[in-house]
Design an enzyme around this catalytic site. Sequence first.
Site, PDB file in Angstrom:
ATOM      1  N   CYS A 263      -5.791  -3.323   7.587  1.00 15.49           N
ATOM      2  CA  CYS A 263      -6.882  -2.351   7.549  1.00 15.49           C
ATOM      3  C   CYS A 263      -8.131  -2.858   6.838  1.00 15.49           C
ATOM      4  CB  CYS A 263      -6.395  -1.048   6.916  1.00 15.49           C
ATOM      5  SG  CYS A 263      -6.077  -1.133   5.134  1.00 15.49           S
TER       6      CYS A 263
ATOM      7  N   CYS B  34       0.837  -1.201   0.000  1.00 11.90           N
ATOM      8  CA  CYS B  34       0.000   0.000   0.000  1.00 11.90           C
ATOM      9  C   CYS B  34       0.873   1.252   0.000  1.00 11.90           C
ATOM     10  CB  CYS B  34      -0.923  -0.017   1.216  1.00 11.90           C
ATOM     11  SG  CYS B  34      -2.047   1.392   1.310  1.00 11.90           S
TER      12      CYS B  34
END
Length: 368
Positions: A209, A113
Site C-alpha cells: 500500500c 500492519c
Amino acid sequence: MEDLFQLGGSLSGKRIIVAMSGGVDSSVVAALAARSGAETIGVTLQLYDHGAAVGRVGSCCAGQDIRDARQVADRLGIAHYVFDYESRFRDSVIDRFADEYLAGRTPIPCVRCNMGVKFTDLFALARDLGADCLATGHYVRRVMGADGAELHRAVDPARDQSYFLFATTQAQLDYLRFPLGGMEKPAVRAIAAELGLVVAMKPDSQDICFVPDGDYAKVVRKVRPDADDAGEIVHVDGRVLGPHKGLIHYTVGQRRGLEIGGQAEPLYVVRLEAASKRVIVGPKAALAVQAARLEEINWLGGGHAGPLRAKVRSMAKPVAARLECERLVFESHEFGVAPGQAAVLYAGERVLGGGWIAETESAELVGA
C-alpha cells in the site's frame, strides 16, 4: 438476515465499528452492518501521505481512498471518523520494512500492519468507542468451535487472506468479525452495485500500500539512504561471479535480473548474507530446504497435535510438515523458503497459527 456479525439475536442496540479502507470490501461490510440494524461507525486510519500515492486509486488508507470511504459512509448514513496514525505506521511498518531488506530478509509489511496498527491500535480504539465488535473486509472466516472462536480459510480460495492474518491473537479473534469470509468476490461487488456505492467497480489493490508505483527499492532507499551498498554475487561453490547493486534488489528464489550471463545452468538466489553484503546463488537444487526455524510463533490451534500443513509464501500451496517446538520440518523438500517470510500452519481449513521464518536448513547440507 444471516448472522454475519455473530453477535446473536437482534442487533438493535449493538454497536459495530467497521475498519474502512476505501475499497469495495470494507465498504460492503459497512453496508451489511448498517443493514443489520446495529449502530454502525466507520473508522479509517490515515497511514501515509506521500505525493503520488495521494491520488492513486487502488492504494489503501491515504488520499482518494479516505475520500471514497467518507463518500460511502455518507451514502449509508453512518458516522465516519479518520484518525492519523501516520507516524505509528512509519515506525512500526515502513522503517521495519526497510531494515528487514537491509538485513537480507524478505519482509511482509501487510502482516506487520495487521499485527500493529490495524489489529492492535484499531482494536483498542474500537473498545474505547464501546463497540460490540470490530469488523473488517478480510476474506477469512471466524468459526465457533468447541473451545471458542477459530480462524478458518475463506470459502473462495482465490480471495483467501488467512496467510496474512496468522498473527491474530485469540483475544483479537474473539472480538473481530469477518463477514465476507463466506462470500465470493462477484457477490460482494454485486451488493456494492445494488446499493449504488461509488466503489462498486473500484480495482483491488495489487501492490504494497505505501509503494505507489511498485518500486519498493525506491522506498527503502528513501528511508535508508545507504541501502544501495554494492557487493559480490558468489556461487555456492565459492566462485565470485560479479558485482551486485545492493541486497535490496534481490530475494531468495529470484532468477531474473541477476545480470551474470554465460553460466552453464540457470542460477537462483539461494541466500543473502547481510554482514558480507554477498548474494549467494546456485542451481535450483541448492534452494531445497528441509526445515526452518520459526520465531514469534502465534498459536491458535488449542490442543491440536495431529498432522498439519505449512504455507511458506502467500502464493504457495500448503505442504505437509510437522512442528517440533520452534523447528518446522517439511515432509518433502520445499523451495523458495525465505527468512523474513511467514510460515502459516493449517489443519484442513483451520489456521493453527504460524511464525516468522528466522533461518532455514538446506536439504543438501542435511543429506550430506
